[in-house]
Motif scaffolding. Structure first.
Motif, PDB file in Angstrom:
ATOM      1  N   LEU A   1      68.346  81.481  49.017  1.00 47.34           N
ATOM      2  CA  LEU A   1      68.722  82.857  49.339  1.00 47.34           C
ATOM      3  C   LEU A   1      69.425  83.490  48.155  1.00 47.34           C
ATOM      4  N   ASN A   2      68.915  84.626  47.718  1.00 47.02           N
ATOM      5  CA  ASN A   2      69.520  85.349  46.601  1.00 47.02           C
ATOM      6  C   ASN A   2      70.337  86.511  47.164  1.00 47.02           C
ATOM      7  N   PHE A   3      71.660  86.386  47.125  1.00 47.14           N
ATOM      8  CA  PHE A   3      72.532  87.401  47.695  1.00 47.14           C
ATOM      9  C   PHE A   3      72.805  88.545  46.715  1.00 47.14           C
ATOM     10  N   ALA A   4      72.862  88.224  45.447  1.00 50.66           N
ATOM     11  CA  ALA A   4      73.142  89.221  44.415  1.00 50.66           C
ATOM     12  C   ALA A   4      72.738  88.608  43.080  1.00 50.66           C
ATOM     13  N   PRO A   5      72.579  89.423  42.055  1.00 44.92           N
ATOM     14  CA  PRO A   5      72.273  88.845  40.736  1.00 44.92           C
ATOM     15  C   PRO A   5      73.335  87.830  40.323  1.00 44.92           C
ATOM     16  N   GLY A   6      72.897  86.628  40.098  1.00 47.18           N
ATOM     17  CA  GLY A   6      73.824  85.566  39.709  1.00 47.18           C
ATOM     18  C   GLY A   6      74.473  84.841  40.866  1.00 47.18           C
ATOM     19  N   LEU A   7      74.156  85.228  42.100  1.00 44.54           N
ATOM     20  CA  LEU A   7      74.751  84.558  43.273  1.00 44.54           C
ATOM     21  C   LEU A   7      73.629  84.147  44.218  1.00 44.54           C
ATOM     22  N   THR A   8      73.206  82.895  44.102  1.00 49.00           N
ATOM     23  CA  THR A   8      72.097  82.369  44.897  1.00 49.00           C
ATOM     24  C   THR A   8      72.530  81.095  45.599  1.00 49.00           C
ATOM     25  N   ALA A   9      72.181  81.005  46.879  1.00 47.94           N
ATOM     26  CA  ALA A   9      72.418  79.774  47.642  1.00 47.94           C
ATOM     27  C   ALA A   9      71.159  78.918  47.553  1.00 47.94           C
ATOM     28  N   ASN A  10      71.300  77.718  47.052  1.00 48.26           N
ATOM     29  CA  ASN A  10      70.175  76.806  46.899  1.00 48.26           C
ATOM     30  C   ASN A  10      70.122  75.809  48.039  1.00 48.26           C
ATOM     31  N   LEU A  11      68.979  75.161  48.164  1.00 47.74           N
ATOM     32  CA  LEU A  11      68.835  73.986  49.027  1.00 47.74           C
ATOM     33  C   LEU A  11      68.769  72.773  48.113  1.00 47.74           C
TER      34      LEU A  11
ATOM     35  N   ALA B   1      80.028  82.075  43.106  1.00 51.85           N
ATOM     36  CA  ALA B   1      79.368  80.762  43.136  1.00 51.85           C
ATOM     37  C   ALA B   1      79.456  80.172  44.536  1.00 51.85           C
ATOM     38  N   PHE B   2      78.434  79.414  44.882  1.00 52.32           N
ATOM     39  CA  PHE B   2      78.429  78.636  46.121  1.00 52.32           C
ATOM     40  C   PHE B   2      78.469  77.136  45.844  1.00 52.32           C
ATOM     41  N   GLY B   3      77.981  76.716  44.684  1.00 51.20           N
ATOM     42  CA  GLY B   3      77.850  75.296  44.372  1.00 51.20           C
ATOM     43  C   GLY B   3      79.191  74.592  44.277  1.00 51.20           C
ATOM     44  N   PHE B   4      79.223  73.350  44.755  1.00 49.61           N
ATOM     45  CA  PHE B   4      80.479  72.599  44.751  1.00 49.61           C
ATOM     46  C   PHE B   4      80.976  72.316  43.336  1.00 49.61           C
ATOM     47  N   GLN B   5      80.063  72.065  42.430  1.00 49.56           N
ATOM     48  CA  GLN B   5      80.492  71.781  41.059  1.00 49.56           C
ATOM     49  C   GLN B   5      81.204  72.982  40.453  1.00 49.56           C
ATOM     50  N   ALA B   6      80.697  74.179  40.752  1.00 52.38           N
ATOM     51  CA  ALA B   6      81.341  75.393  40.231  1.00 52.38           C
ATOM     52  C   ALA B   6      82.642  75.689  40.978  1.00 52.38           C
ATOM     53  N   LEU B   7      82.623  75.560  42.307  1.00 56.86           N
ATOM     54  CA  LEU B   7      83.815  75.884  43.103  1.00 56.86           C
ATOM     55  C   LEU B   7      84.978  74.951  42.796  1.00 56.86           C
ATOM     56  N   ASN B   8      84.672  73.696  42.489  1.00 52.48           N
ATOM     57  CA  ASN B   8      85.735  72.713  42.247  1.00 52.48           C
ATOM     58  C   ASN B   8      86.176  72.639  40.785  1.00 52.48           C
ATOM     59  N   SER B   9      85.668  73.525  39.963  1.00 51.06           N
ATOM     60  CA  SER B   9      86.042  73.494  38.545  1.00 51.06           C
ATOM     61  C   SER B   9      87.417  74.126  38.339  1.00 51.06           C
ATOM     62  N   PRO B  10      88.137  73.717  37.316  1.00 52.85           N
ATOM     63  CA  PRO B  10      89.446  74.330  37.018  1.00 52.85           C
ATOM     64  C   PRO B  10      89.337  75.826  36.752  1.00 52.85           C
ATOM     65  N   GLU B  11      88.218  76.261  36.187  1.00 50.56           N
ATOM     66  CA  GLU B  11      88.026  77.684  35.905  1.00 50.56           C
ATOM     67  C   GLU B  11      88.047  78.516  37.182  1.00 50.56           C
ATOM     68  N   THR B  12      87.390  78.002  38.232  1.00 48.83           N
ATOM     69  CA  THR B  12      87.379  78.719  39.514  1.00 48.83           C
ATOM     70  C   THR B  12      88.778  78.774  40.114  1.00 48.83           C
ATOM     71  N   ALA B  13      89.503  77.667  40.049  1.00 51.98           N
ATOM     72  CA  ALA B  13      90.875  77.651  40.567  1.00 51.98           C
ATOM     73  C   ALA B  13      91.741  78.685  39.845  1.00 51.98           C
ATOM     74  N   ASN B  14      91.613  78.761  38.529  1.00 56.52           N
ATOM     75  CA  ASN B  14      92.398  79.742  37.763  1.00 56.52           C
ATOM     76  C   ASN B  14      91.992  81.167  38.104  1.00 56.52           C
ATOM     77  N   LEU B  15      90.685  81.375  38.290  1.00 58.55           N
ATOM     78  CA  LEU B  15      90.182  82.703  38.641  1.00 58.55           C
ATOM     79  C   LEU B  15      90.727  83.166  39.988  1.00 58.55           C
ATOM     80  N   LEU B  16      90.685  82.264  40.979  1.00 59.44           N
ATOM     81  CA  LEU B  16      91.193  82.607  42.310  1.00 59.44           C
ATOM     82  C   LEU B  16      92.704  82.793  42.296  1.00 59.44           C
ATOM     83  N   LYS B  17      93.378  82.015  41.457  1.00 50.76           N
ATOM     84  CA  LYS B  17      94.835  82.146  41.355  1.00 50.76           C
ATOM     85  C   LYS B  17      95.210  83.498  40.746  1.00 50.76           C
TER      86      LYS B  17
END
Length: 636
Positions: free
Chosen positions: A73-83, A200-216
């Motif tokens: 599912l492609n929700f937006a450019p650069g934001l796709t949910a994969n199987l 991002a939806f992927g676990f590798q991206a969500l669990n990265s330090p960059e994502t944590a800093n972005l959300l913070k």
């Protein structure tokens, strides 16, 4: 060869899905023997391919890999949910757990469901349940996980209410469905919030330090992670959303077994572990996880001490053990005053939690299957109506003894190693209150499990036993589960060393107090010894006197602190009567009344038009003349 196995790893899910389709579509006309054989064959193929995948994974140098990944599912450019099929140490571990237990439960169910008129429907739903959980643990992104998460909810609803002729079963399935959906609404909000900011939806991206800093930086890290944790909070039945799990015992015992050991309730722990690197970036989130887990562990253990229903004792036991797993993840954050050379995460909390998921799955599955065999023998769930089954059910007796010793944390069985690791993680990280709660809970666990064991098997029979025997279909899965129950502790060193949270790097070195295993064993010994003093000969006189001495306090605990009654009061007396009833009155009288008034006015207008349009010429001419005169006067 490994690449070929990984690319076709979707077959692990496809086999149970195919089983569901074939049995489900043809269950009205299918022969029971064919259905049982087909279900067992599909479960065996799923297990076989899962083991091939695990072996191929262990031969790879990579810590994580996407064995299969396709755009969905492609929700937006650069934001796709994969199987995809996401393989890492915890998903590989869960593949083994789910497929092994699914196969054993399918075999056991042939004997347990014999003669049931919905025999085929049961196996179809069991296959759907297995497919849903396998999809959940191998999801490569949080959106895919949520889809399978909801499938697990639907499957559990269908199986808990399997005997829908019983009002209690229907009520239990609705209760489980509503409470978990309530929690899942917050889970979905958390997914939307975190994914919107991280793109991002992927676990590798969500669990990265960059994502944590972005959300913070966006100020949504804590609220986003807490919302996601709410999904696990409800699914793993943590306090105060625990009330659905004991009632879920209304389903057939094989359902209880697979829900409590390898599927539904463990999903919440798995979600917390899967998102752990992101959760660990928020001290508030891990503190909430720790508090909820520790409180639930102790709270459920206290209630289990007073229960008389064989399956409800095990249900509260599961709640308590889930609390252990959750608070183990929460204590992975080292206290600031711990002074461990700047290390802020103790990875042992993560690995110990996952190791306890692994060991608990086998002995808890065995306990439920054994309980089902006992219920078949005595036709009652009340442990006070049991007793004297040691001689009549020897295989079940010795198997359940191993399970009770394991869950009590007795050396050298598997439960000893995983519980010791959890207590050690709490101690090393400086969370001394959580450590004390875990130690006390361990003693209570030993007590109520051996109370359960002695009252079932020891002493004289307290009810008339008719033709008690051990059905081979039911007995051999129980016996088979003694192997991991006894020997899974041998994996402790490699498990703790390899099952580590990603993206956290070095976590420091911590001391291992030599006295800890002895203290944990002492707590278990005190619990078992107390149970022997009160129930060792299968007698209940001493316990009855003790219950009488505690009086109202015992009653409050036995009634589960009246939390169910509080929920009923809030829903029926406050929400239904004070909120829903006024809204219903407004809807019926104001909204519907306004629409009814419009309809009445139009109807009256229609009647007036019909009176005028009657086909009489002189009336039309008279109306025309009167109209012209009115126009002339209006023109002046």
């Amino acid at each position: 060869m490994a690449d070929f196995i990984f690319f076709h790893s979707y077959l692990i899910l496809l086999f149970p899905l195919f089983s569901f389709a074939v049995i489900g579509l043809g269950h009205l006309n299918s022969d029971n023997k064919f259905v049982a054989k087909f279900a067992i064959m599909m479960s065996s193929l799923s297990l076989g391919y899962a083991l091939l995948t695990v072996l191929a994974y262990l031969s790879q140098p990579k810590h994580t890999l996407l064995a299969y990944d396709a755009a969905w599912l492609n929700f937006a450019p650069g934001l796709t949910a994969n199987l995809g099929m996401y393989l890492d140490p915890i998903s590989v571990m869960m593949l083994v757990v789910v497929t092994v237990i699914s196969l054993l439960v399918n075999i056991y169910s042939v004997g347990y469901m014999k003669g049931d008129r919905s025999f085929n429907r049961f196996f179809a739903l069991l296959a759907l349940f297995t497919f849903s959980m396998l999809g959940l643990v191998t999801s490569g992104n949080i959106f895919q996980m949520f889809v399978f998460w909801e499938l697990v909810g639907v499957s559990s609803y269908s199986l808990i209410g399997f005997w829908y002729e019983k009002p209690s079963a229907v009520a239990a399935s609705k209760k489980a469905f509503i409470i978990t959906r309530f929690a899942d609404a917050f889970f979905l909000m958390g997914i939307l919030l975190v994914s919107f900011h991280s793109q991002a939806f992927g676990f590798q991206a969500l669990n990265s330090p960059e994502t944590a800093n972005l959300l913070k930086e966006a100020g949504v890290l804590t609220i986003g992670t807490l919302l996601i944790f709410c999904g696990g909070w409800g699914k793993s039945a943590m306090f105060p959303l625990h009330v659905w799990l004991p009632d879920a015992m209304e389903g057939p015992t094989p359902v209880s077994s697979i829900i409590h050991s390898a599927t539904m309730v463990v999903a919440g722990v798995y979600l917390t572990a899967r998102m752990f690197p992101l959760f660990a970036a928020s001290e508030t989130t891990l503190f909430v996880i720790q508090c909820i887990g520790a409180f639930t562990a102790l709270f459920a253990a206290v209630i289990a001490v007073t229960q008389m229903d064989i399956k409800r004792i095990l249900a509260f036991s599961t709640l308590s053990q889930l609390g252990y797993m959750i608070f183990s993840l929460g204590v992975a954050k080292v206290c600031a005053e711990g002074g461990h050379h700047g290390a802020d995460v103790n990875a042992l909390g993560f690995s110990a939690s996952m190791y306890h998921v692994f060991t608990h799955a086998f002995f808890k599955c065995m306990l439920f299957l054994g309980a089902g065999a006992v219920i078949h023998a005595v036709h009652s769930n009340d442990i006070l109506k049991m007793g004297g089954l040691k001689r009549l059910m020897p295989k079940t007796y010795w198997s359940l003894l191993a399970a009770c010793l394991a869950i009590a944390g007795v050396f050298p069985l598997s439960g000893f190693w995983s519980k010791d690791a959890i207590l050690l993680a709490a101690l090393q990280s400086g969370h001394y209150v959580a450590f004390l709660v875990g130690l006390i809970t361990g003693g209570l666990t030993a007590f109520y499990m051996f109370r359960f064991f002695f009252l079932i098997f020891h002493g004289e029979a307290r009810s008339h036993l008719h033709h008690v025997h051990e059905d081979p279909w039911m007995t051999w899965p129980i016996v088979a589960l003694t192997v991991p129950t006894i020997f899974a502790g041998l994996l402790e060193h490699s498990f703790v060393a390899k099952v580590l949270p990603p993206h956290l790097g070095e976590t420091g070195h911590f001391a291992h107090p030599a006295w800890l295993p002895y203290l944990a064993t002492l707590a278990a010994a005190i619990g078992i010894g107390t149970a022997w003093l009160l129930y060792g000969e299968g007698k209940t006189e001493k316990a009855a006197a003790l219950r009488k001495a505690f009086g109202p306090a015992y009653t409050v605990v036995q009634k589960k602190f009246y939390i169910d009654e509080v929920y009923l009061f809030i829903t029926h007396k406050i929400i239904f009567n004070c909120v829903a009833a006024p809204i219903k009155w407004f809807d019926r009288n104001v909204v519907d009344g306004a629409m009814n008034l419009c309809g009445w006015l139009l109807q009256m207008g229609g009647k007036g038009v019909r009176l005028v349009q009657n086909g009489e010429l002189h009336l039309y001419l008279g109306a025309t003349v009167i109209g012209l005169i009115a126009l002339l006067f209006m023109g002046r």
